[in-house]
Design a protein around this motif. Structure first.
Motif, short mmCIF file in Angstrom:
data_model
loop_
_atom_site.label_atom_id
_atom_site.label_comp_id
_atom_site.label_asym_id
_atom_site.label_seq_id
_atom_site.Cartn_x
_atom_site.Cartn_y
_atom_site.Cartn_z
N SER A 76 0.79 -1.24 0.00
CA SER A 76 0.00 0.00 0.00
C SER A 76 0.82 1.28 0.00
O SER A 76 0.32 2.32 -0.42
CB SER A 76 -0.95 0.01 1.21
OG SER A 76 -0.20 -0.08 2.41
N SER A 77 2.04 1.22 0.45
CA SER A 77 2.78 2.49 0.51
C SER A 77 4.27 2.23 0.43
O SER A 77 4.74 1.16 0.80
CB SER A 77 2.45 3.24 1.79
OG SER A 77 2.88 2.50 2.93
N LEU A 78 4.96 3.25 -0.10
CA LEU A 78 6.42 3.21 -0.14
C LEU A 78 6.89 4.66 -0.04
O LEU A 78 6.70 5.45 -0.96
CB LEU A 78 6.92 2.57 -1.44
CG LEU A 78 8.43 2.40 -1.57
CD1 LEU A 78 8.95 1.44 -0.49
CD2 LEU A 78 8.79 1.88 -2.97
N ASN A 79 7.46 5.02 1.07
CA ASN A 79 7.86 6.40 1.31
C ASN A 79 9.15 6.74 0.58
O ASN A 79 9.90 5.86 0.14
CB ASN A 79 8.03 6.63 2.81
CG ASN A 79 6.71 6.51 3.55
OD1 ASN A 79 5.65 6.80 2.96
ND2 ASN A 79 6.78 6.08 4.79
N VAL A 80 9.38 8.01 0.47
CA VAL A 80 10.57 8.51 -0.22
C VAL A 80 11.82 7.92 0.45
O VAL A 80 11.97 7.97 1.68
CB VAL A 80 10.61 10.06 -0.18
CG1 VAL A 80 11.92 10.58 -0.78
CG2 VAL A 80 9.42 10.64 -0.94
N GLY A 81 12.66 7.32 -0.36
CA GLY A 81 13.92 6.74 0.14
C GLY A 81 13.78 5.40 0.80
O GLY A 81 14.78 4.77 1.14
N ALA A 82 12.54 4.94 0.97
CA ALA A 82 12.32 3.66 1.64
C ALA A 82 12.48 2.51 0.65
O ALA A 82 12.40 2.70 -0.57
CB ALA A 82 10.93 3.62 2.26
N THR A 83 12.72 1.30 1.20
CA THR A 83 12.87 0.10 0.37
C THR A 83 11.88 -0.97 0.81
O THR A 83 11.40 -0.98 1.94
CB THR A 83 14.30 -0.47 0.48
OG1 THR A 83 14.54 -0.86 1.83
CG2 THR A 83 15.33 0.55 0.03
N ARG A 84 11.63 -1.88 -0.10
CA ARG A 84 10.75 -3.02 0.20
C ARG A 84 11.33 -4.24 -0.50
O ARG A 84 11.63 -4.20 -1.70
CB ARG A 84 9.34 -2.76 -0.28
CG ARG A 84 8.32 -3.81 0.14
CD ARG A 84 8.10 -3.76 1.64
NE ARG A 84 7.12 -4.74 2.07
CZ ARG A 84 5.84 -4.44 2.29
NH1 ARG A 84 5.40 -3.21 2.11
NH2 ARG A 84 5.01 -5.38 2.70
N THR A 85 11.52 -5.33 0.23
CA THR A 85 12.08 -6.57 -0.33
C THR A 85 10.93 -7.48 -0.77
O THR A 85 10.02 -7.79 0.01
CB THR A 85 12.97 -7.30 0.68
OG1 THR A 85 14.04 -6.43 1.06
CG2 THR A 85 13.53 -8.58 0.09
N ILE A 86 11.00 -7.90 -1.99
CA ILE A 86 9.97 -8.75 -2.59
C ILE A 86 10.58 -10.09 -2.97
O ILE A 86 11.58 -10.14 -3.70
CB ILE A 86 9.35 -8.08 -3.83
CG1 ILE A 86 8.92 -6.65 -3.53
CG2 ILE A 86 8.19 -8.93 -4.36
CD1 ILE A 86 7.86 -6.53 -2.48
N ALA A 87 10.04 -11.19 -2.43
CA ALA A 87 10.50 -12.53 -2.82
C ALA A 87 9.80 -12.97 -4.09
O ALA A 87 8.65 -12.62 -4.34
CB ALA A 87 10.22 -13.51 -1.70
N TYR A 88 10.52 -13.76 -4.90
CA TYR A 88 9.89 -14.30 -6.10
C TYR A 88 10.30 -15.75 -6.31
O TYR A 88 11.30 -16.23 -5.75
CB TYR A 88 10.25 -13.46 -7.33
CG TYR A 88 11.69 -13.59 -7.78
CD1 TYR A 88 12.10 -14.63 -8.61
CD2 TYR A 88 12.64 -12.64 -7.41
CE1 TYR A 88 13.41 -14.74 -9.03
CE2 TYR A 88 13.95 -12.75 -7.82
CZ TYR A 88 14.34 -13.81 -8.64
OH TYR A 88 15.64 -13.92 -9.05
N SER A 89 9.51 -16.48 -7.08
CA SER A 89 9.80 -17.87 -7.42
C SER A 89 9.39 -18.14 -8.85
O SER A 89 8.40 -17.57 -9.33
CB SER A 89 9.09 -18.84 -6.47
OG SER A 89 7.68 -18.68 -6.56
N VAL A 90 10.17 -19.01 -9.50
CA VAL A 90 9.90 -19.39 -10.88
C VAL A 90 9.99 -20.91 -10.96
O VAL A 90 11.01 -21.51 -10.56
CB VAL A 90 10.90 -18.74 -11.85
CG1 VAL A 90 10.62 -19.21 -13.28
CG2 VAL A 90 10.84 -17.23 -11.76
N SER A 91 8.99 -21.59 -11.46
CA SER A 91 8.98 -23.03 -11.62
C SER A 91 9.68 -23.41 -12.92
O SER A 91 9.26 -22.98 -14.00
CB SER A 91 7.55 -23.55 -11.62
OG SER A 91 7.53 -24.94 -11.81
N ILE A 92 10.77 -24.21 -12.79
CA ILE A 92 11.54 -24.66 -13.96
C ILE A 92 11.02 -26.05 -14.34
O ILE A 92 11.16 -27.00 -13.56
CB ILE A 92 13.04 -24.71 -13.67
CG1 ILE A 92 13.51 -23.40 -13.05
CG2 ILE A 92 13.80 -25.05 -14.94
CD1 ILE A 92 13.30 -22.18 -13.91
N PRO A 93 10.39 -26.20 -15.46
CA PRO A 93 9.81 -27.50 -15.83
C PRO A 93 10.87 -28.61 -15.88
O PRO A 93 12.04 -28.37 -16.13
CB PRO A 93 9.22 -27.24 -17.21
CG PRO A 93 9.00 -25.76 -17.26
CD PRO A 93 10.14 -25.17 -16.48
#
Length: 636
Positions: free
Chosen positions: A73-90
């Motif tokens: 919902s929010s990201l302030n000036v100069g702030a960071t947010r870590t987002i995890a991701y995953s990819v399925s390799i057939p």
């Protein structure tokens, strides 16, 4: 025309106000990672607000990429947010680098809309891999099976070969294994190939389970599995049809636990055989106890049983065997194999069955105690008549795992008159010795069962000459017939004085004849003794002191007493008989004459010795006459 230009200008102004440079968002993190096929690749992105205004909403999306969280919902000036991701390799994805694009959309506090796009690069490694399924066990007759070779990697494999090692042999002959196909030119990733296996087993191949390792592969990779070849009891394997083993059951005759045996135990095994051959058959059941460690059968007294069985019927055949005392086992527990086969008499090559409960043999655990001795091979009647002469024949075995320096065996039964001891030195593991003795059943014992007790002493300590352990074994003898029980046996005593003197005097010996009569019906042993005589005499002899008399028969025993020097007056003692746990006594009274001087005694002395007295008187008279003559001559 002028209105269109104004409209276009206004739209340009609006877009300029609402679209903000993607530079307002900065993304760092795992933008290039490595992964294997058939796995899930994971990483993380760090999103930073690089603008002068706060973001009110941010969302992420991409091709085949899952983000967590995908919105915030929010990201302030100069702030960071870590987002995890995953990819399925057939699975089976070929080796290479693959690009996965993603987009981040954000809305700033002033309503401006920001879009950021980038690519995550995932490098899939080369992973050559093979697998083999496990084959079922083979036998001489069930000698075909198959396995599946699968390329589980992401690389096509070429030039694959199939082989086995070590060779299967019994030190005399060799069994061979054939594969079809034995080579594979190309096996793509994800593909599989069925490989057929055929075993060729020579006749009379040694019993046992033989294992070898099957290997399939090339220089890049390989896979292995284990193949077992089981050689059964039938000479040419399980051949023909119609004659089958349906059940094998340990009856636990001496053993308490099923298929757990000890040396010298008697074993009974029920084997259910079924005949569906379409005809009545004469068959043979053959069995053997096999030691796989030594590749040899244990010596048994018997190993075959002949039988006849009607078509469509089942028969229970009982195997009776005894575990040898010297069975090869110096450990507490050792596994043996019980093999059983049934075949048509004279035609084992074409009709033989040795499969039982889907196995070629029954595993048997033979146990040995550290120290253990047993009496076995007993030959001894279970019943006898009174007076019978019996022989006890047996063998003492050391069935333990320890040598014995010294062993003692005591056989005992009071009523039967048995108390025998035998000792054995240096009685080592597997040693045996005869344990024999003979005895006669007494004729006067009660008709009942008697327990002959054997106690074996072992674990000898030479320092204090004692045994630390012992075991007891009992044997029952039923005595019936021709016996007079102790409760009804009887006797009489008739004493008669047979001393030579006319008068019983102190210091003399007297002899009493005791006539003993067996008033019972069976032979009885009588022990003669004297009691109550200690105050006036001592027993010199009782002859005989033991009389054995048949029913209704009498016998004599002479009792000799030595009267004390001061014995006098009326005296009484008892003659006692002991027999069959009973005692009877007969009182005997005697009168001992006074040993002091009296005329009566003197007269009796003269009377009894008159010749001597006469000679003495003649001598006295002659002496007096001589004296008188001498005196007269002196006077003259």
């Amino acid at each position: 025309m002028k209105s269109k230009l104004i409209t276009s200008f206004l739209l340009t102004i609006i877009l300029t106000l609402t679209l903000v440079s993607a530079a307002d968002l900065t993304v760092t993190g795992s933008l290039a990672i490595n992964a294997n096929h058939g796995t899930t690749a994971t990483g993380s992105l760090v999103v930073t607000d690089s603008s002068a205004l706060n973001f009110t909403t941010v969302s992420l999306g991409g091709n085949n990429i899952t983000f967590s969280p995908s919105t915030f919902s929010s990201l302030n000036v100069g702030a960071t947010r870590t987002i995890a991701y995953s990819v399925s390799i057939p699975l089976y994805t070929p080796a290479g680098t693959y690009a996965y694009s993603f987009t981040i959309n954000g809305t700033k506090s002033d309503g401006a809309f920001v879009t950021y796009s980038n690519i995550i690069y995932i490098t899939v490694a080369s992973s050559p891999s093979l697998s083999l399924t496990a084959p079922v066990s083979l036998t001489k007759t069930s000698n075909k099976t198959s396995i599946t070779l699968a390329n589980n990697g992401n690389t096509a494999l070429s030039g694959l070969t199939i082989s086995y090692s070590p060779a299967i042999n019994d030190s005399r002959r060799t069994a061979t294994i054939a594969f079809s196909p034995s080579t594979i030119s190309l096996l793509n990733a994800g593909e599989s190939q069925i490989i057929n296996i055929t075993a060729s087993v020579p006749d009379n191949f040694n019993l046992g389970d033989y294992t070898t390792t099957i290997t399939a592969g090339n220089s890049q990779t390989s896979a292995t599995t284990t193949l077992t070849l089981s050689q059964g009891f039938c000479l040419k394997g399980n051949v023909g049809s119609g004659l089958d083993i349906r059940n094998v059951d340990d009856k636990q005759l001496d053993n308490t636990d099923e298929w757990e045996w000890y040396p010298e135990q008697n074993i009974e095994i029920d084997v259910r055989v079924r005949n569906n051959a379409g005809e009545d058959l004469d068959g043979v059941l053959e069995y053997g106890l096999y030691d796989p460690a030594n590749n040899d059968f244990v010596d048994l007294d018997e190993d075959t049983i002949d039988f006849s069985i009607d078509d469509g019927k089942s028969e229970d055949i009982t195997i009776k065997l005894k575990i040898p005392s010297d069975i090869d086992s110096e450990v507490a527990s050792k596994n043996f194999r019980l093999y059983i086969k049934v075949y048509e008499d004279g035609d084992e090559d074409t009709r033989c069955a040795d499969i039982q409960d889907n196995s070629l043999y029954q595993t048997v655990e033979v146990k040995k105690n550290k120290r253990d001795l047993t009496i076995s091979d007993v030959t001894f009647p279970t019943s006898a008549l009174c007076g019978d002469s019996l022989s006890f024949r047996s063998v003492l075995y050391n069935i333990g795992r320890s040598d014995e320096d010294k062993v003692k065996v005591v056989a005992y039964n009071r009523d039967l008159g048995i108390n025998a001891t035998k000792e054995f030195s240096n009685f080592d593991i597997g040693d045996s010795a005869s344990l024999n003795f003979d005895f006669t059943v007494p004729g006067n014992i009660t008709e009942k069962q008697y327990t002959l007790n054997f106690r074996t002493y072992y674990d000898y300590d030479s320092d204090d000459e004692t045994y630390s352990a012992s075991e007891t074994k009992d044997f029952i003898l039923s005595v019936s017939g021709g016996c007079q029980s102790s409760s009804t046996s009887s006797a009489t005593i008739l004493p008669v004085l047979v001393s030579a003197e006319s008068e019983i005097k102190a210091g003399n010996e007297i002899i009493i004849k005791a006539t003993i009569k067996n008033t019972g019906a069976s032979r009885t042993n009588y022990l003669v003794s004297v009691q109550g005589n200690e105050a006036f005499s001592s027993v010199q002899s009782i002859n005989p002191s033991l009389l054995t008399l048949d029913g209704g028969v009498s016998g004599d025993s002479l009792v000799t007493l030595k009267l004390n020097s001061d014995a006098a007056g009326e005296q009484q003692f008892n003659i006692k008989l002991s027999f069959n746990g009973k005692e009877i006594s007969q009182p005997v009274s005697i009168s001992v004459a006074d040993s002091g001087f009296s005329f009566g005694n003197f007269g009796d002395t003269i009377k009894n010795n008159w010749i001597v007295v006469f000679i003495v008187l003649i001598n006295i008279i002659l002496i007096v006459a001589i004296i008188i003559v001498i005196v007269r001559m002196a006077r003259e």
